[in-house]
Every structure is written in C-alpha cells, then in structure tokens.
Write a protein that holds these residues in place. Structure first.
Motif, PDB file in Angstrom:
ATOM      1  N   ILE A 264      -6.395  -7.301  -1.196  1.00  0.00           N
ATOM      2  CA  ILE A 264      -5.167  -7.865  -0.642  1.00  0.00           C
ATOM      3  C   ILE A 264      -4.670  -6.896   0.424  1.00  0.00           C
ATOM      4  N   VAL A 265      -4.489  -7.396   1.640  1.00  0.00           N
ATOM      5  CA  VAL A 265      -4.084  -6.551   2.761  1.00  0.00           C
ATOM      6  C   VAL A 265      -2.734  -7.030   3.288  1.00  0.00           C
ATOM      7  N   LEU A 266      -1.758  -6.136   3.298  1.00  0.00           N
ATOM      8  CA  LEU A 266      -0.449  -6.439   3.861  1.00  0.00           C
ATOM      9  C   LEU A 266      -0.308  -5.684   5.176  1.00  0.00           C
ATOM     10  N   VAL A 267      -0.158  -6.434   6.261  1.00  0.00           N
ATOM     11  CA  VAL A 267      -0.025  -5.844   7.587  1.00  0.00           C
ATOM     12  C   VAL A 267       1.452  -5.643   7.893  1.00  0.00           C
ATOM     13  N   GLU A 268       1.857  -4.389   7.930  1.00  0.00           N
ATOM     14  CA  GLU A 268       3.232  -3.986   8.242  1.00  0.00           C
ATOM     15  C   GLU A 268       4.290  -4.670   7.374  1.00  0.00           C
ATOM     16  N   PRO A 269       4.145  -4.604   6.043  1.00  0.00           N
ATOM     17  CA  PRO A 269       5.155  -5.236   5.178  1.00  0.00           C
ATOM     18  C   PRO A 269       6.521  -4.573   5.365  1.00  0.00           C
ATOM     19  N   GLU A 270       7.568  -5.396   5.249  1.00  0.00           N
ATOM     20  CA  GLU A 270       8.915  -4.913   5.543  1.00  0.00           C
ATOM     21  C   GLU A 270       9.837  -4.853   4.330  1.00  0.00           C
ATOM     22  N   ILE A 271       9.608  -5.699   3.349  1.00  0.00           N
ATOM     23  CA  ILE A 271      10.552  -5.846   2.235  1.00  0.00           C
ATOM     24  C   ILE A 271       9.957  -5.231   0.964  1.00  0.00           C
ATOM     25  N   PRO A 272      10.603  -4.183   0.447  1.00  0.00           N
ATOM     26  CA  PRO A 272      10.028  -3.480  -0.703  1.00  0.00           C
ATOM     27  C   PRO A 272       9.848  -4.356  -1.942  1.00  0.00           C
ATOM     28  N   MET A 273      10.752  -5.280  -2.184  1.00  0.00           N
ATOM     29  CA  MET A 273      10.624  -6.126  -3.370  1.00  0.00           C
ATOM     30  C   MET A 273       9.369  -7.012  -3.290  1.00  0.00           C
ATOM     31  N   ASN A 274       9.064  -7.512  -2.108  1.00  0.00           N
ATOM     32  CA  ASN A 274       7.844  -8.307  -1.962  1.00  0.00           C
ATOM     33  C   ASN A 274       6.613  -7.464  -2.264  1.00  0.00           C
ATOM     34  N   THR A 275       6.559  -6.278  -1.689  1.00  0.00           N
ATOM     35  CA  THR A 275       5.398  -5.415  -1.921  1.00  0.00           C
ATOM     36  C   THR A 275       5.329  -4.998  -3.384  1.00  0.00           C
ATOM     37  N   GLY A 276       6.469  -4.763  -4.009  1.00  0.00           N
ATOM     38  CA  GLY A 276       6.468  -4.450  -5.441  1.00  0.00           C
ATOM     39  C   GLY A 276       5.907  -5.590  -6.265  1.00  0.00           C
ATOM     40  N   ASN A 277       6.310  -6.822  -5.958  1.00  0.00           N
ATOM     41  CA  ASN A 277       5.771  -7.983  -6.678  1.00  0.00           C
ATOM     42  C   ASN A 277       4.280  -8.150  -6.425  1.00  0.00           C
ATOM     43  N   ILE A 278       3.860  -7.928  -5.193  1.00  0.00           N
ATOM     44  CA  ILE A 278       2.435  -8.044  -4.853  1.00  0.00           C
ATOM     45  C   ILE A 278       1.640  -6.950  -5.553  1.00  0.00           C
ATOM     46  N   ALA A 279       2.185  -5.745  -5.613  1.00  0.00           N
ATOM     47  CA  ALA A 279       1.518  -4.659  -6.325  1.00  0.00           C
ATOM     48  C   ALA A 279       1.338  -5.017  -7.801  1.00  0.00           C
ATOM     49  N   ARG A 280       2.327  -5.658  -8.378  1.00  0.00           N
ATOM     50  CA  ARG A 280       2.217  -6.078  -9.781  1.00  0.00           C
ATOM     51  C   ARG A 280       1.123  -7.124  -9.947  1.00  0.00           C
ATOM     52  N   THR A 281       1.039  -8.061  -9.005  1.00  0.00           N
ATOM     53  CA  THR A 281      -0.045  -9.057  -9.040  1.00  0.00           C
ATOM     54  C   THR A 281      -1.391  -8.358  -8.932  1.00  0.00           C
ATOM     55  N   CYS A 282      -1.489  -7.383  -8.043  1.00  0.00           N
ATOM     56  CA  CYS A 282      -2.741  -6.646  -7.889  1.00  0.00           C
ATOM     57  C   CYS A 282      -3.095  -5.890  -9.168  1.00  0.00           C
ATOM     58  N   ALA A 283      -2.119  -5.256  -9.785  1.00  0.00           N
ATOM     59  CA  ALA A 283      -2.368  -4.533 -11.032  1.00  0.00           C
ATOM     60  C   ALA A 283      -2.851  -5.488 -12.124  1.00  0.00           C
ATOM     61  N   ALA A 284      -2.230  -6.642 -12.225  1.00  0.00           N
ATOM     62  CA  ALA A 284      -2.568  -7.606 -13.279  1.00  0.00           C
ATOM     63  C   ALA A 284      -3.923  -8.281 -13.049  1.00  0.00           C
ATOM     64  N   THR A 285      -4.372  -8.326 -11.804  1.00  0.00           N
ATOM     65  CA  THR A 285      -5.622  -9.031 -11.489  1.00  0.00           C
ATOM     66  C   THR A 285      -6.760  -8.088 -11.115  1.00  0.00           C
ATOM     67  N   ARG A 286      -6.512  -6.792 -11.192  1.00  0.00           N
ATOM     68  CA  ARG A 286      -7.504  -5.786 -10.818  1.00  0.00           C
ATOM     69  C   ARG A 286      -7.920  -5.896  -9.351  1.00  0.00           C
ATOM     70  N   SER A 287      -6.991  -6.297  -8.514  1.00  0.00           N
ATOM     71  CA  SER A 287      -7.244  -6.403  -7.079  1.00  0.00           C
ATOM     72  C   SER A 287      -6.807  -5.121  -6.384  1.00  0.00           C
ATOM     73  N   ARG A 288      -7.455  -4.804  -5.284  1.00  0.00           N
ATOM     74  CA  ARG A 288      -7.054  -3.655  -4.474  1.00  0.00           C
ATOM     75  C   ARG A 288      -5.926  -4.061  -3.549  1.00  0.00           C
ATOM     76  N   LEU A 289      -4.984  -3.161  -3.337  1.00  0.00           N
ATOM     77  CA  LEU A 289      -3.878  -3.392  -2.414  1.00  0.00           C
ATOM     78  C   LEU A 289      -4.018  -2.441  -1.235  1.00  0.00           C
ATOM     79  N   HIS A 290      -4.055  -3.010  -0.040  1.00  0.00           N
ATOM     80  CA  HIS A 290      -4.175  -2.249   1.194  1.00  0.00           C
ATOM     81  C   HIS A 290      -2.899  -2.474   2.008  1.00  0.00           C
ATOM     82  N   LEU A 291      -2.243  -1.383   2.392  1.00  0.00           N
ATOM     83  CA  LEU A 291      -1.020  -1.456   3.186  1.00  0.00           C
ATOM     84  C   LEU A 291      -1.275  -0.842   4.555  1.00  0.00           C
ATOM     85  N   ILE A 292      -0.949  -1.592   5.600  1.00  0.00           N
ATOM     86  CA  ILE A 292      -1.127  -1.114   6.958  1.00  0.00           C
ATOM     87  C   ILE A 292       0.241  -0.791   7.545  1.00  0.00           C
ATOM     88  N   LYS A 293       0.422   0.445   7.955  1.00  0.00           N
ATOM     89  CA  LYS A 293       1.696   0.922   8.515  1.00  0.00           C
ATOM     90  C   LYS A 293       1.959   0.298   9.878  1.00  0.00           C
TER      91      LYS A 293
END
Length: 159
Positions: A4-33
């Motif tokens: 899962i790749v997030l390009v320049e995410p802005e809202i911490p709550m969204n990224t927190g929810n996505i990180a939880r989805t990644c943790a629960a599904t064993r997916s990698r999370l990639h964040l691009i500054k």
C-alpha cells in the motif's frame, strides 16, 4: 505481500487507519514524503497507535526515491479520474496499490505514465470520492480476496 503506497498523505487519522488495515492484513505500508504529520516514535505513542509495531513501514523522500529503492512495476493507481473500475483489475501478489493525497489525489504525471493501470471505485455521480482510508480498505481486501486471503484467519479463531 500487498504493498500500500500513500503519496504525500496529509491527514494523520487516515494514515493511522490505513496503518491499522496494513497491520491486520500483513500488508506493507509505503509513505512518500512530504507527510502532513509526524510519525516519530514519540508522536505515534502519544496518538495511542498500539498496533504500530505490527506495521511493515517504509518511508521515501519523494517519488524518485520510491521507484529507485523499490523497483516497483506492478502498479495500480487508485484515482477518481480513471475510466476503469477496480473490479476489472487482476491483482498479483506483491503488487503496489498507489493512493494520492487527500486534497489532490495522485499527480497527473503519474496517472499519465500509467494510464492502463488507473482504477477507480464506482460511486454515485456528484459524490467526490470515498475517504482515503476507506478506499485503501476496499482495494486491499479485493486484492486479498483474489489471492484467497493468504496468511489471514478465515474462521474467526486464528490469531
């Protein structure tokens, strides 16, 4: 493994929810500054993200750094501007699902570089788009469904 790749995410709550989805599904999370928030250990602890240690997190300085370090090729770009629904995509293991920042989506240059890989989630006319975290969940679970949910509990009793 799903990427899962997030390009320049802005809202911490969204990224927190996505990180939880990644943790629960064993997916990698990639964040691009640039990121619109702090992901230091102190900030993560203060936010109460008790699952953060389960997130396989990778951070990149920009798109060039991302492509140079990952060599990612099997890309799918989630965009409300795509003519093709995500249900037509065949997600292969180790594919990369890219999502743009909340206020602008994915850059036009990226969408133009991979037009046949742009997919959307169908929604009613007049509605702008789904929340970023919801969009990630929809596409992530579709990819995992296509793969038979590898490594995930299907009976509700697995840890």
């Amino acid at each position: 493994m799903l990427n899962i790749v997030l390009v320049e995410p802005e809202i911490p709550m969204n990224t927190g929810n996505i990180a939880r989805t990644c943790a629960a599904t064993r997916s990698r999370l990639h964040l691009i500054k640039p990121l619109g928030f702090d992901i230091s250990d102190k900030a993560v602890k203060r936010a109460g993200l008790d699952y953060w240690h389960m997130v396989d997190l990778h951070v990149y300085e920009n798109m060039e750094d991302f492509f140079a370090r990952t060599g990612a090729t099997d890309l799918w770009l989630a965009t409300a501007k795509a003519p093709r629904p995500y249900t037509e995509a065949e997600f292969r293991p180790d594919c990369w699902l890219l999502f743009g920042k909340e206020t602008a989506g994915l850059p036009e240059s990226l969408r133009s570089a991979f037009p046949e890989r742009c997919i959307r989630i169908p929604i009613r006319n007049g509605a702008r788009c789904l929340n970023l975290a919801n969009s990630v969940a929809v596409l992530a679970f579709e990819a995992l469904r296509q793969w038979g949910f590898p490594g995930l509990g299907l009976s509700g009793t697995e840890e």
